[in-house]
Every structure is written in structure tokens, then in C-alpha cells.
Design a protein around this motif. Structure first.
Motif, PDB file in Angstrom:
ATOM      1  N   SER A  68       0.777  -0.996  -0.308  1.00  0.00           N
ATOM      2  CA  SER A  68      -0.240   0.184  -0.079  1.00  0.00           C
ATOM      3  C   SER A  68       0.955   1.602  -0.154  1.00  0.00           C
ATOM      4  O   SER A  68       0.475   2.188  -0.579  1.00  0.00           O
ATOM      5  CB  SER A  68      -0.898  -0.627   1.374  1.00  0.00           C
ATOM      6  OG  SER A  68      -0.546  -0.068   2.625  1.00  0.00           O
ATOM      7  N   LEU A  72       0.578   4.008  -3.014  1.00  0.00           N
ATOM      8  CA  LEU A  72       0.409   5.644  -3.056  1.00  0.00           C
ATOM      9  C   LEU A  72       1.413   6.665  -3.213  1.00  0.00           C
ATOM     10  O   LEU A  72       0.888   7.600  -3.759  1.00  0.00           O
ATOM     11  CB  LEU A  72       0.333   5.475  -1.380  1.00  0.00           C
ATOM     12  CG  LEU A  72      -0.231   6.468  -0.559  1.00  0.00           C
ATOM     13  CD1 LEU A  72      -1.092   7.970  -0.878  1.00  0.00           C
ATOM     14  CD2 LEU A  72       0.071   7.358   1.382  1.00  0.00           C
ATOM     15  N   LYS A  75       0.891   7.170  -6.985  1.00  0.00           N
ATOM     16  CA  LYS A  75       0.384   8.123  -6.992  1.00  0.00           C
ATOM     17  C   LYS A  75       0.691   9.434  -6.631  1.00  0.00           C
ATOM     18  O   LYS A  75       0.536  11.030  -7.349  1.00  0.00           O
ATOM     19  CB  LYS A  75      -1.110   7.744  -5.931  1.00  0.00           C
ATOM     20  CG  LYS A  75      -1.910   6.761  -6.591  1.00  0.00           C
ATOM     21  CD  LYS A  75      -3.257   6.335  -5.931  1.00  0.00           C
ATOM     22  CE  LYS A  75      -3.808   5.099  -6.009  1.00  0.00           C
ATOM     23  NZ  LYS A  75      -4.942   5.117  -5.408  1.00  0.00           N
TER      24      LYS A  75
END
Length: 119
Positions: A68, A72, A75
Motif C-alpha cells: 500500500s 500511495l 500516486k
């Protein structure tokens, strides 16, 4: 190390790559103050920054798997550096060697769907 040896060095030796940088840092969020305390910046360190002879620039990160935090940071990277060609790559012998990570994930998903159909 494998990507460096198998892909980057041959491209540099052939002249296709004119320069590269290993472990290039990027700031995704600057440090700031919150309730009187300093919050450290969020940084991302790319595995490879590559400049090709045609002037194209690329940031490559090699991945075995993603978590994760990696998702993140990708992005955030896309948001802050929208003009940078940023790719994840992985080594998958089954698919012929080095392959873009997103393509690899699609192939694995399709393979999983096909195996469920065959049961």
C-alpha cells in the motif's frame, strides 16, 4: 541489480542511454509544522533515472510485489511529476523477462480467470 546488469548497462554501452542516475530522490510532500511540531517530508527514491539519446527521460522502479505504501507513493509521484514517464518493472521469466509491472499484473489476473474457467 539484475535490471541494471541486464537492461541499463547494455543500453548505455550501445549509446541508446546517454546518462542515468541510481537511487534518485524525489520529494512528494515537503516538511511542515503541525501543532508546533515538524512533520518530516515524504520522499521517494527511484531505482533508476534514465535519459535516452532522443532526449526522452524515464524513471524506473523495479518491483517484486507492491504494498500500500508503494501504491500511495506512485500516486503522489504521478500528481507531483505528471510530465515524468514513471514505470514499474518486474522480472517474470514466464513472460520473457523484464516486463512492465502493470502488464504483468493484467497477465496474472487473466491467467487466474482462465484457470478458474478450466475447473
Amino acid at each position: 541489480m539484475k535490471y541494471y546488469r541486464d537492461v541499463l548497462l547494455p543500453l548505455a554501452e550501445s549509446g541508446e542511454v546517454v546518462s542515468y542516475e541510481l537511487q534518485k530522490p524525489y520529494e512528494l510532500q515537503p516538511k511542515f509544522k503541525h501543532n508546533g511540531k515538524t512533520v518530516q517530508p515524504i520522499k521517494y527514491v527511484a531505482d533508476f533515472f534514465i535519459v535516452y539519446k532522443d532526449g526522452r527521460e524515464e524513471v524506473i522502479d523495479t518491483k517484486g510485489f507492491t504494498d500500500s505504501v508503494a501504491i500511495l507513493k506512485r500516486k503522489l509521484f504521478w500528481y507531483h511529476y505528471p510530465d515524468v514517464d514513471y514505470k514499474w518493472t518486474t522480472y517474470a521469466k514466464k513472460y520473457g523477462g523484464w516486463i512492465e509491472y502493470d502488464i504483468y499484473k493484467k497477465l496474472k489476473l487473466e491467467e487466474k480467470k482462465q484457470s478458474k474457467k478450466g475447473k
